[in-house]
Design a protein around this motif. Structure first.
Motif, mmCIF file in Angstrom:
data_model
loop_
_atom_site.group_PDB
_atom_site.id
_atom_site.type_symbol
_atom_site.label_atom_id
_atom_site.label_comp_id
_atom_site.label_asym_id
_atom_site.label_seq_id
_atom_site.Cartn_x
_atom_site.Cartn_y
_atom_site.Cartn_z
ATOM 1 N N ASN A 70 0.969 -1.143 -0.050
ATOM 2 C CA ASN A 70 -0.073 0.044 0.076
ATOM 3 C C ASN A 70 0.912 1.418 -0.135
ATOM 4 O O ASN A 70 0.691 2.164 -0.635
ATOM 5 C CB ASN A 70 -0.874 -0.074 1.170
ATOM 6 N N TYR A 71 2.159 1.053 0.670
ATOM 7 C CA TYR A 71 2.920 2.460 0.564
ATOM 8 C C TYR A 71 3.305 2.484 -0.967
ATOM 9 O O TYR A 71 3.451 3.713 -1.405
ATOM 10 C CB TYR A 71 4.379 1.889 1.308
ATOM 11 N N ALA A 72 3.592 1.429 -1.460
ATOM 12 C CA ALA A 72 3.996 1.551 -3.092
ATOM 13 C C ALA A 72 2.849 2.043 -4.050
ATOM 14 O O ALA A 72 3.345 2.892 -4.707
ATOM 15 C CB ALA A 72 4.538 -0.030 -3.530
ATOM 16 N N LEU A 73 1.736 1.472 -3.922
ATOM 17 C CA LEU A 73 0.698 1.898 -4.387
ATOM 18 C C LEU A 73 0.418 3.614 -4.290
ATOM 19 O O LEU A 73 0.148 4.396 -5.251
ATOM 20 C CB LEU A 73 -0.650 1.199 -4.147
ATOM 21 N N HIS A 74 0.489 3.940 -3.000
ATOM 22 C CA HIS A 74 0.398 5.249 -2.758
ATOM 23 C C HIS A 74 1.146 6.136 -3.462
ATOM 24 O O HIS A 74 0.913 7.228 -4.094
ATOM 25 C CB HIS A 74 0.569 5.559 -1.124
ATOM 26 N N GLU A 75 2.493 5.760 -3.571
ATOM 27 C CA GLU A 75 3.519 6.618 -4.245
ATOM 28 C C GLU A 75 3.363 6.354 -5.599
ATOM 29 O O GLU A 75 3.319 7.438 -6.530
ATOM 30 C CB GLU A 75 4.875 6.117 -3.886
ATOM 31 N N ALA A 76 2.906 5.306 -6.309
ATOM 32 C CA ALA A 76 2.555 5.200 -7.771
ATOM 33 C C ALA A 76 1.404 6.028 -8.147
ATOM 34 O O ALA A 76 1.737 6.748 -9.029
ATOM 35 C CB ALA A 76 2.455 3.655 -8.096
ATOM 36 N N LEU A 77 0.423 6.006 -7.484
ATOM 37 C CA LEU A 77 -0.765 7.032 -7.721
ATOM 38 C C LEU A 77 -0.185 8.415 -7.722
ATOM 39 O O LEU A 77 -0.730 9.216 -8.330
ATOM 40 C CB LEU A 77 -1.884 6.524 -6.755
ATOM 41 N N ARG A 78 0.385 8.763 -6.491
ATOM 42 C CA ARG A 78 1.092 10.050 -6.323
ATOM 43 C C ARG A 78 1.651 10.481 -7.854
ATOM 44 O O ARG A 78 1.492 11.561 -8.347
ATOM 45 C CB ARG A 78 1.844 10.325 -5.175
ATOM 46 N N LEU A 79 2.521 9.758 -8.269
ATOM 47 C CA LEU A 79 3.161 10.034 -9.412
ATOM 48 C C LEU A 79 2.498 10.033 -10.764
ATOM 49 O O LEU A 79 2.808 11.046 -11.578
ATOM 50 C CB LEU A 79 4.761 8.682 -9.625
ATOM 51 N N VAL A 80 1.489 9.185 -10.837
ATOM 52 C CA VAL A 80 0.569 9.185 -11.886
ATOM 53 C C VAL A 80 -0.200 10.651 -11.811
ATOM 54 O O VAL A 80 -0.150 11.472 -13.046
ATOM 55 C CB VAL A 80 -0.655 8.094 -11.940
#
Length: 378
Positions: free
Chosen positions: A254-264
């Motif tokens: 979930n940390y990873a997804l949070h950062e990935a979505l933030r980048l998107v």
């Protein structure tokens, strides 16, 4: 017995997924763990839900990541909406359409398959013909078929499904974050995706979203959902306001997804879609210069997953092996009727960049030339 720590090589992942993750996404995964009900983690969960709504282009309250890969999201959508005896129409034009039909069958549905040759889209008229014959509760289609590189248009299929009174389920595993996905505009009732392709996080989470109508259908079932783990009526209490324990969420993912979505969202959806289109066109220009072609239906070719036809006399497996062993580049093989006939080259998320296209084409040209293929002889 002493075993050395595993040290994976730095591959360029240009297959059908996973794609390479952004460095900041990998860094996010190394952050200290929190408990799955820690107030700070709960706050992050809310941020993930909000960002997913933006990326899915929806206002659906029931939007969150299922703990599991894209196939878990597929099961989530179907097991919550289907009860034994329900009529379900499924578009099958590749490997993942066939998986949709298989899961619907396991739910006890009476499945009507609407089929097209692998590499072709599901035509809206095919769905219209099917829903005239059966009173379908659910219509399910794959938006971006990973096995063939074809993009089936959704809007007209959506209108047909809803006019027939059916719920529409859409697979966006290979489309989310890489090409337009507009859940509210398309009036999609249930959608699922994955973390490891267009979003460029590691595999392990499946973003999903259910319309208010789909949530109501799940809540008013006559029988319990066959999967306890994927029951939205239970998960909603964890991902909703109550925060009732359901399972231990994969914290680091979930940390990873949070950062990935933030980048998107930092890049902007329109800009991200345009980037994927431009790099697809650059790759297509490069392979056409080699007298090769994209195998999927013209006018409906995915930007992020390119199915390149294998020329006569070339061993496709040997080409993939050499790309991997000598150039550290992974590409995918064909599945089913396309086995041995295509290479599947992914340009997804972090890997959809001009320098990646150039690196692949240079290696690809050399490997093909060494295999005896030259454009002049094609």
């Amino acid at each position: 017995m002493q075993i050395a720590a595993f040290q994976p090589p730095a591959r360029l992942l240009l297959g059908p997924g996973p794609s390479n993750a952004a460095p900041s996404v990998l860094k996010a995964m190394s952050q200290p763990l929190l408990g799955h009900l820690d107030p700070l983690f709960v706050r992050m969960m809310d941020e993930i839900k909000g960002m997913l709504r933006q990326v899915f282009q929806t206002k659906n309250d029931m939007t969150f990541p299922v703990s599991g890969t894209g196939s878990a999201g597929m099961e989530f959508c179907l097991v919550n909406l289907i009860e034994p005896g329900d009529e379900v129409v499924v578009g099958v034009n590749g490997y993942f359409g066939a998986r949709l039909a298989e899961i619907a069958d396991r739910c006890g549905a009476r499945v009507t398959k609407v089929e097209a040759p692998w590499g072709q889209i599901i035509e809206p008229q095919q769905i219209a013909d099917a829903v005239k014959k059966v009173r379908s509760k659910v219509v399910a289609v794959v938006h971006a078929e990973t096995s063939t590189g074809v993009l089936t248009p959704i809007e007209e299929i959506s209108r047909i499904a809803h006019d027939a009174g059916a719920l529409l389920v859409v697979d966006t595993v290979t489309s989310l974050g890489a090409c337009p996905v507009k859940i509210d505009d398309w009036k999609v009732d249930a959608v699922y995706s994955c973390s490891q392709k267009g979003l460029s996080a590691p595999p392990g989470l499946s973003p999903v979203s259910l319309s208010a109508r789909a949530v109501e259908v799940a809540a008013k079932r006559k029988r319990k959902v066959q999967s306890w783990y994927l029951d939205v009526n239970l998960l909603s209490a964890y991902w909703g306001q109550d925060r009732v324990y359901h399972h231990t969420a994969p914290i680091s993912m979930n940390y990873a997804l949070h950062e990935a979505l933030r980048l998107v969202l930092e890049e902007g959806l329109e800009a991200r879609w345009r980037r994927h289109e431009q790099n697809h066109l650059a790759l297509k220009q490069g392979i056409e210069a080699m007298k090769l072609q994209i195998a999927s239906q013209p006018g409906h070719q995915l930007w992020q997953l390119n199915a390149i036809s294998v020329p006569a006399g070339v061993d496709e497996g040997a080409v993939r092996k050499r790309l991997l062993e000598e150039f550290n580049i992974e590409v995918g093989a064909g599945l089913g009727p396309l086995k041995g006939k295509i290479w599947r080259v992914g340009l997804m998320g972090e890997n959809s960049r001009p320098e990646v296209v150039q690196k692949f084409l240079a290696a690809f040209r050399k490997v093909l030339a060494d295999a005896g293929y030259t454009p002049a002889k094609a």
